[in-house]
Write a protein that holds these residues in place. Sequence first.
Motif, PDB file in Angstrom:
ATOM      1  N   ASP A  16       0.808  -1.212   0.000  1.00 43.17           N
ATOM      2  CA  ASP A  16       0.000   0.000   0.000  1.00 43.17           C
ATOM      3  C   ASP A  16       0.845   1.269   0.000  1.00 43.17           C
ATOM      4  OD1 ASP A  16      -2.683   0.077  -0.408  1.00 43.17           O
ATOM      5  OD2 ASP A  16      -3.255  -0.110   1.691  1.00 43.17           O
ATOM      6  N   GLY A  17       2.138   1.118  -0.182  1.00 44.98           N
ATOM      7  CA  GLY A  17       2.995   2.292  -0.207  1.00 44.98           C
ATOM      8  C   GLY A  17       4.447   1.889  -0.195  1.00 44.98           C
ATOM      9  N   PRO A  18       5.350   2.872  -0.248  1.00 43.52           N
ATOM     10  CA  PRO A  18       6.795   2.579  -0.295  1.00 43.52           C
ATOM     11  C   PRO A  18       7.292   1.715   0.853  1.00 43.52           C
ATOM     12  CG  PRO A  18       6.389   4.867  -0.886  1.00 43.52           C
ATOM     13  CD  PRO A  18       5.085   4.321  -0.413  1.00 43.52           C
ATOM     14  N   ASP A  19       6.803   1.955   2.064  1.00 45.27           N
ATOM     15  CA  ASP A  19       7.291   1.176   3.210  1.00 45.27           C
ATOM     16  C   ASP A  19       6.919  -0.299   3.076  1.00 45.27           C
ATOM     17  OD1 ASP A  19       8.380   3.424   4.329  1.00 45.27           O
ATOM     18  OD2 ASP A  19       6.723   3.797   5.709  1.00 45.27           O
ATOM     19  N   ASP A  20       5.730  -0.593   2.563  1.00 46.75           N
ATOM     20  CA  ASP A  20       5.326  -1.989   2.355  1.00 46.75           C
ATOM     21  C   ASP A  20       6.228  -2.666   1.327  1.00 46.75           C
ATOM     22  OD1 ASP A  20       3.245  -1.670   4.128  1.00 46.75           O
ATOM     23  OD2 ASP A  20       1.704  -1.450   2.595  1.00 46.75           O
ATOM     24  N   LEU A  21       6.602  -1.925   0.288  1.00 45.11           N
ATOM     25  CA  LEU A  21       7.462  -2.506  -0.744  1.00 45.11           C
ATOM     26  C   LEU A  21       8.843  -2.805  -0.174  1.00 45.11           C
ATOM     27  CD1 LEU A  21       7.736  -3.371  -3.653  1.00 45.11           C
ATOM     28  CD2 LEU A  21       8.241  -1.003  -4.283  1.00 45.11           C
ATOM     29  N   ARG A  22       9.375  -1.901   0.640  1.00 44.00           N
ATOM     30  CA  ARG A  22      10.678  -2.150   1.280  1.00 44.00           C
ATOM     31  C   ARG A  22      10.610  -3.356   2.213  1.00 44.00           C
ATOM     32  NH1 ARG A  22      10.245   3.552   1.961  1.00 44.00           N
ATOM     33  NH2 ARG A  22      11.694   4.714   0.621  1.00 44.00           N
ATOM     34  N   ALA A  23       9.493  -3.491   2.918  1.00 38.77           N
ATOM     35  CA  ALA A  23       9.361  -4.568   3.895  1.00 38.77           C
ATOM     36  C   ALA A  23       9.427  -5.938   3.247  1.00 38.77           C
ATOM     37  CB  ALA A  23       8.063  -4.416   4.679  1.00 38.77           C
ATOM     38  N   LEU A  24       9.025  -6.041   1.984  1.00 42.35           N
ATOM     39  CA  LEU A  24       9.058  -7.330   1.303  1.00 42.35           C
ATOM     40  C   LEU A  24      10.472  -7.832   1.078  1.00 42.35           C
ATOM     41  CD1 LEU A  24       6.221  -6.986  -1.372  1.00 42.35           C
ATOM     42  CD2 LEU A  24       6.190  -8.313   0.740  1.00 42.35           C
ATOM     43  N   ASP A  25      11.461  -6.940   1.102  1.00 43.51           N
ATOM     44  CA  ASP A  25      12.854  -7.359   0.914  1.00 43.51           C
ATOM     45  C   ASP A  25      13.259  -8.398   1.953  1.00 43.51           C
ATOM     46  OD1 ASP A  25      12.981  -5.582  -1.168  1.00 43.51           O
ATOM     47  OD2 ASP A  25      14.094  -4.054  -0.067  1.00 43.51           O
ATOM     48  N   ALA A  26      12.741  -8.238   3.163  1.00 47.08           N
ATOM     49  CA  ALA A  26      13.103  -9.152   4.250  1.00 47.08           C
ATOM     50  C   ALA A  26      12.043 -10.223   4.473  1.00 47.08           C
ATOM     51  CB  ALA A  26      13.305  -8.354   5.541  1.00 47.08           C
ATOM     52  N   ALA A  27      11.022 -10.246   3.635  1.00 46.15           N
ATOM     53  CA  ALA A  27       9.914 -11.192   3.842  1.00 46.15           C
ATOM     54  C   ALA A  27       9.644 -11.998   2.588  1.00 46.15           C
ATOM     55  CB  ALA A  27       8.672 -10.436   4.277  1.00 46.15           C
ATOM     56  N   GLY A  28      10.703 -12.487   1.963  1.00 46.59           N
ATOM     57  CA  GLY A  28      10.529 -13.343   0.796  1.00 46.59           C
ATOM     58  C   GLY A  28      10.952 -12.728  -0.509  1.00 46.59           C
ATOM     59  N   GLY A  29      11.356 -11.472  -0.492  1.00 46.21           N
ATOM     60  CA  GLY A  29      11.846 -10.850  -1.710  1.00 46.21           C
ATOM     61  C   GLY A  29      10.818  -9.950  -2.367  1.00 46.21           C
ATOM     62  N   PRO A  30      11.262  -9.138  -3.304  1.00 45.27           N
ATOM     63  CA  PRO A  30      10.375  -8.168  -3.941  1.00 45.27           C
ATOM     64  C   PRO A  30       9.380  -8.834  -4.881  1.00 45.27           C
ATOM     65  CG  PRO A  30      12.504  -8.151  -5.020  1.00 45.27           C
ATOM     66  CD  PRO A  30      12.644  -9.052  -3.828  1.00 45.27           C
ATOM     67  N   PRO A  31       8.272  -8.174  -5.175  1.00 47.54           N
ATOM     68  CA  PRO A  31       7.291  -8.725  -6.113  1.00 47.54           C
ATOM     69  C   PRO A  31       7.806  -8.663  -7.544  1.00 47.54           C
ATOM     70  CG  PRO A  31       6.631  -6.526  -5.453  1.00 47.54           C
ATOM     71  CD  PRO A  31       7.824  -6.888  -4.618  1.00 47.54           C
ATOM     72  N   ALA A  42      -0.169  10.870  -4.235  1.00 49.67           N
ATOM     73  CA  ALA A  42       0.567  12.085  -4.563  1.00 49.67           C
ATOM     74  C   ALA A  42       1.690  11.770  -5.543  1.00 49.67           C
ATOM     75  CB  ALA A  42       1.136  12.711  -3.293  1.00 49.67           C
ATOM     76  N   PRO A  43       2.038  12.698  -6.432  1.00 56.40           N
ATOM     77  CA  PRO A  43       3.128  12.459  -7.375  1.00 56.40           C
ATOM     78  C   PRO A  43       4.426  12.018  -6.699  1.00 56.40           C
ATOM     79  CG  PRO A  43       1.914  14.405  -8.027  1.00 56.40           C
ATOM     80  CD  PRO A  43       1.347  13.984  -6.700  1.00 56.40           C
ATOM     81  N   ALA A  44       4.727  12.573  -5.540  1.00 59.66           N
ATOM     82  CA  ALA A  44       5.957  12.191  -4.847  1.00 59.66           C
ATOM     83  C   ALA A  44       5.925  10.732  -4.419  1.00 59.66           C
ATOM     84  CB  ALA A  44       6.173  13.092  -3.629  1.00 59.66           C
ATOM     85  N   VAL A  45       4.760  10.259  -3.990  1.00 61.38           N
ATOM     86  CA  VAL A  45       4.630   8.850  -3.596  1.00 61.38           C
ATOM     87  C   VAL A  45       4.764   7.950  -4.814  1.00 61.38           C
ATOM     88  CG1 VAL A  45       3.065   7.127  -2.631  1.00 61.38           C
ATOM     89  CG2 VAL A  45       3.226   9.396  -1.587  1.00 61.38           C
ATOM     90  N   LEU A  46       4.134   8.331  -5.915  1.00 63.34           N
ATOM     91  CA  LEU A  46       4.252   7.544  -7.141  1.00 63.34           C
ATOM     92  C   LEU A  46       5.699   7.494  -7.617  1.00 63.34           C
ATOM     93  CD1 LEU A  46       1.091   8.781  -9.083  1.00 63.34           C
ATOM     94  CD2 LEU A  46       1.493   6.458  -8.233  1.00 63.34           C
ATOM     95  N   ALA A  47       6.385   8.630  -7.558  1.00 62.18           N
ATOM     96  CA  ALA A  47       7.791   8.674  -7.990  1.00 62.18           C
ATOM     97  C   ALA A  47       8.658   7.766  -7.122  1.00 62.18           C
ATOM     98  CB  ALA A  47       8.307  10.107  -7.947  1.00 62.18           C
TER      99      ALA A  47
END
Length: 365
Positions: A135-150, A167-172
Amino acid sequence: MTGPGWHAGVAALRERAQASGHEVVDFSVGAPVDPTPEVVRRALAEHADAPGYPLTIGRPGLREAYAAWLGRVHGVRDLDPTATLPTVGSKELIGTLPLLALDADRPGPVAIPALAYPTYAVGARLAGRDVVVVDGPDDLRALDAAGGPPALLWVNSPSNPTGRTLAPAVLAELVALARERGTLLVSDECYLDLGWDTAAATVLDDAISGGSHEGVLAVHSLSKRSNLAGYRCGFVAGDPAVVARLTAARRDLGLILPGPQQAAAVAALDDEVHVAEQRARYGARRDALRAALVGGGFRVDHGEAGLYLWATRDEPSHETAGWLADRGVVCVDGVSYGPTGDRHVRLAFTATDEAVATAAARIAP
């Protein structure tokens, strides 16, 4: 919408609404009810004689119309028309994208928002991929330690069901993080032209994509902006290599937009007058339904864009959905979009002016 659970839930609510004694007002499906624009119908009729097979890449001028529209309306500069591709609506693309776009030897699940259009998960299962929530950048980072990126990350802004925009900054930031991880980021932008309290941005904008579309796709539909749901006109644009891969696969599978609809799509993309007129219709319906919900004790969360109101009475969502059905109003229970929707319902304000007025009188008498 997709899935037996959704259909069964809405069917039960329709039956309850029919038993209420009221004329049923159905806000469960975001299907256009207003006429298809004359400029589009005229183009369809002029190209109705189509005895030959259409091209997978589209008739001459179609991809140029996609690129020109994205540049003129949404500020996407220097998009090569060959990095676009017509689709038979957007739903079939969403459902087949993980299967057709991802290398079999590229591991990883498909990531979807916590509240999501159900076809994202259907497409993941079709490709034999697990589903995770991002649901956001932090969730994507968290996957690195939980089985790897999607392998693939779905972004939906404006969102179905909530109308939330990112927001554009979040998308970027999501684009940058996805590239670092070799994740294909796909942005579902079907409601991009329907911003109410804010303007939504496409991931293809230079300020978001960094001037490159590598590893990024945007999915678009003419169904909502142009009342063309019955024509099944959509397209995808972005990473040239991924678009080329999709083109080859779709050619072999016969996933080709019919020729007359291709001409209609060009006409729709070249005309903004009908879009402004339809926005005004939807804006008036949104205002009327939102005011009724608030007056009837609901809270409407998000809803800054798109075609839906995400409403709650701070009670279990099935109770809210039943309360509305007892007044002849059909919605979608929020749990259809994910477990975190268990206190909200979704109402589409694509019904007629008369239907919206009728429902509003029942919700806030």
